[in-house]
Write a protein that holds these residues in place. Structure first.
Motif, PDB file in Angstrom:
ATOM      1  N   LYS A 127     -17.343 -12.223 -15.610  1.00  0.00           N
ATOM      2  CA  LYS A 127     -18.264 -13.047 -16.395  1.00  0.00           C
ATOM      3  C   LYS A 127     -19.655 -12.418 -16.485  1.00  0.00           C
ATOM      4  O   LYS A 127     -20.259 -12.382 -17.571  1.00  0.00           O
ATOM      5  N   ALA A 132     -19.009 -11.227 -23.033  1.00  0.00           N
ATOM      6  CA  ALA A 132     -18.397 -11.412 -24.354  1.00  0.00           C
ATOM      7  C   ALA A 132     -16.871 -11.521 -24.239  1.00  0.00           C
ATOM      8  O   ALA A 132     -16.243 -12.417 -24.806  1.00  0.00           O
ATOM      9  N   THR A 133     -16.263 -10.561 -23.512  1.00  0.00           N
ATOM     10  CA  THR A 133     -14.800 -10.609 -23.371  1.00  0.00           C
ATOM     11  C   THR A 133     -14.370 -11.789 -22.504  1.00  0.00           C
ATOM     12  O   THR A 133     -13.301 -12.365 -22.714  1.00  0.00           O
ATOM     13  N   LYS A 135     -15.759 -14.711 -22.456  1.00  0.00           N
ATOM     14  CA  LYS A 135     -15.783 -15.885 -23.320  1.00  0.00           C
ATOM     15  C   LYS A 135     -14.648 -15.853 -24.336  1.00  0.00           C
ATOM     16  O   LYS A 135     -13.989 -16.873 -24.577  1.00  0.00           O
ATOM     17  N   SER A 136     -14.402 -14.680 -24.931  1.00  0.00           N
ATOM     18  CA  SER A 136     -13.359 -14.589 -25.962  1.00  0.00           C
ATOM     19  C   SER A 136     -11.968 -14.781 -25.375  1.00  0.00           C
ATOM     20  O   SER A 136     -11.031 -15.149 -26.092  1.00  0.00           O
TER      21      SER A 136
END
Length: 211
Positions: A127, A132-133, A135-136
């Motif tokens: 995190k 970004a990854t 969250k995606s």
């Protein structure tokens, strides 16, 4: 009635016999057995008699059961308090057995994957380093599923009646601040803040309801 009493019949039986005599004396067409519209009242009288009989038999059965229960208590020295105490001891023993078995569930699992702290650190590193990854991949949605097995193991020996407070339990203290960077305040918009509440709803509330 003196003769009936000598025969050992109880007063309830006298009433039934009196009703039988009254019914046989007054036929269904007797004007005394009809209401103002000419309807036969003997049927209602028999129904009331049957209801009294059933009520009397039910009361006698309840008294007999109470006498048997009292006799058994006197003979065996058993009481409801002792029964409840035995039940509590049995439940405590069951919790001890479950807790002991729970300690062996992860024996064949690699150490780094059976530690809440280790798993928590891996996801937090993801995190903080690659937000970004993280969250995606919708990691926040999967977190309760990831931690559930380990939390459930810790709840095996937990009794919410004896220890209703979650603070101080290892899983709670470890995951309470999940996803919060050191020195930062919790962001209420961050879905990770729902991790512990979701685990409580999924595991703790269910266990408390079962008890």
């Amino acid at each position: 009635h003196d003769a009936l009493e000598d025969a050992g019949l109880d007063p309830g039986t006298w009433a039934i016999l009196d009703d039988d005599n009254a019914t046989s004396t007054n036929g269904p067409n007797d004007p005394d057995q009809e209401d103002e519209y000419g309807r036969d009242l003997s049927h209602h009288k028999v129904t009331r008699r049957d209801e009294r009989t059933r009520s009397r038999m039910a009361r006698e059965a309840q008294r007999a059961e109470a006498r048997c229960r009292l006799k058994r208590t006197d003979e065996e020295g058993w009481s409801s308090d002792e029964g409840e105490s035995d039940e509590l001891r049995y439940q405590a023993k069951e919790r001890e057995i479950l807790a002991a078995k729970g300690n062996t569930v992860m024996d064949d699992v690699v150490m780094e994957y059976r530690s809440l702290r280790t798993i928590k650190k891996r996801f937090e590193d993801w995190k903080f380093l690659f937000p970004a990854t993280y969250k995606s991949a919708f990691v926040s949605i999967s977190l309760p599923t990831v931690f559930t097995p380990l939390v459930r193991l810790q709840l095996f020996g937990w009794d919410p009646l004896q220890r209703p407070v979650l603070e101080g339990m290892d899983w709670h203290d470890v995951l309470f601040n999940y996803g919060i960077a050191p020195g930062a305040n919790a962001n209420l918009e961050d879905p990770d803040t729902d991790l512990v509440p979701n685990l409580v709803n999924k595991l703790v509330a269910q266990k408390a309801a079962d008890i």
